[in-house]
Design a protein around this motif. Structure first.
Motif: not given
Length: 214
Positions: A173-184, A201-203
């Protein structure tokens, strides 16, 4: 006849980014929401239903091998496959110098952040097949002072996922790693209790941004 929705498994759906992601995916996806807090999952279900979506709630501990096996077998028996898996479950051990890391904090961090991820990959990959998609979320804290338990086990999780990314590039399958911005989130509040949360950022907004980037 009701429309057949795609299926999305969200591990860590009871709070934070997982909660927001699960809500954002509805009603396009039938959400299979895994988390340890039943009340929070019920709140999520209310929100999903308000959008015209549907969810299956699974109040479970992802470190429980038998429970995860039963869940994945149930997904196979009911739907035959998964279209999407989002893994947001994480354990945030207290910040402490490396020389004071307690065994119970290290063991739980390893169990949730690394061991459970390895187990779930082996269970969920067959459900995703070649056409499914798996999303993981990085938080690069490895090597930072006081982040020993969290940083090391999160890095182990990411190393394992990076291997899966490379291994499945041609076959799926297509596997991805994402890096969220700092969230509250509650997790970040544990790490940075005096931080100005108005700048975070809000979730909900972050979930929308990350899903749009796909």
């Amino acid at each position: 006849m009701s429309e057949i929705r795609k299926t999305a498994l969200v591990t860590g759906a009871s709070r934070g980014l997982g909660f927001a992601m699960a809500e954002a995916l509805a009603p396009e996806y039938h959400i299979i929401a895994v988390g340890r807090t039943t009340g929070a999952l019920e709140d999520l279900d209310d929100r999903i239903q308000a959008k015209g979506g549907a969810a299956t709630l699974a109040p479970m501990d992802i470190t429980n091998k038998d429970a995860m096996g039963t869940l994945c077998r149930g997904i196979h028996d009911r739907w035959g496959h998964l279209d999407l898996w989002l893994h947001t479950a994480i354990h945030a051990a207290p910040l402490t110098p490396a020389i004071f890391v307690e065994g119970k904090d290290w063991d739980k961090s390893l169990a949730v952040n690394a061991n459970a991820t390895a187990l779930l990959i082996s269970y969920v990959a067959p459900l995703l097949g070649e056409a499914g998609q798996a999303l993981f979320f990085d938080d690069p804290r490895a090597g930072e002072k006081f982040f020993g338990s969290y940083g090391a086990t999160k890095a182990a999780q990411m190393a394992l996922v990076q291997s899966w990314v490379a291994e499945s590039e041609r076959t799926g399958p297509k596997v991805q790693i994402l890096t969220p911005n700092p969230m509250s989130t509650a997790l970040r509040a544990r790490f940075f209790p005096g931080e100005d949360r108005s700048a975070l950022a809000s979730p909900v907004d972050e979930a929308e941004r990350l899903l749009a980037a796909l």
